[in-house]
Motif scaffolding. Sequence first.
Motif: not given
Length: 326
Positions: A31-43
């Motif tokens: 999903s392209g979420l394996l990044s710091v920005r992606g983790l903030r999206f998860i948060v």
Amino acid sequence: MSGAGAEGKELRKLLREAGVGPTVIAKLESSGLLSVRGLRFIVAATPDELVEWFSLSSYESAVKLREAAKSLVGYSGAAVDAAQLMELEDRSPKLTTGVKGLDEMLGGGLRAGELYEFAGEFGTGKTQLCHQLAATVQLPVEKGGLSAKAVYIDTEGTFSPRRVLSMAERFGIGREALEKVVVFRPLNTGELEGFVRNELSGYLEDGARLVVIDSVIALYRAQYRGMEWLARRQQAINYLLDWLKRWARIYGSVAAITNQVLTHPLPSGVALKLPAGGNIIAHASTHRFLMRKAGDAWLIECLDSPRIPRGASVQFKITEAGIEDA
């Protein structure tokens, strides 16, 4: 949001150490979420949203993923006592409006993590104020700015680069001011909602600390027609503003929206001007202000705020250089 390279490799390792399974990590990567920005999206997401979007096996696995993401990006969200909260608020920089009287009423300026609503008829200075904020946010902290960029979501086609430039020059900022304002003009509510939820965080990650939606209601009033659409419209606005506030909390950004007004006739024959959008926008906004013409000047009045007395007001004027004290 990426997931390749050294950052992705390190995050895979850290997520595994936090107890997140390889299947979930693979879904984040795809999903392209394996990044710091992606983790903030998860948060920012709720466990229920994570279960739905990533087809997770259980609510508990979504909670585990979110807790791991919070730890990795350094977002605690922990409770603090009121004394600590007051200290944090006092230390937090405030964004100047460029109007001394308005800054004083606001307690020093606009605060990060809060949502400011500016409602009024056309020609009352709402867009002018937002243009000015897009300039002042670029000022250094010691001059009332946030040393940051701005994201300006223009739903009515009224954004003017030349107007921002003239305001920026007043504050000693040159033509480079325009390079620090990202403008997005959604065609419909779907584009607006998609940008706020999925794309806005990229600009916040890149240093934006002001987000403007001018106006928040325009596309919804035009594209949700008739009373049979009202409940769906209100739910959509509520979800949009909720994501705007989530990002403001996570990134420490200022959120500002403009709003139209509607006329509410009273039995006495007086026509009362009220912000559009009903209770949804009223409850979502931290601070609400009504702007109107007042003789040769303009007036901004507090409708609701946890800190500013209801009815408190400040006069201002609109000039070639921007919004100034009257």
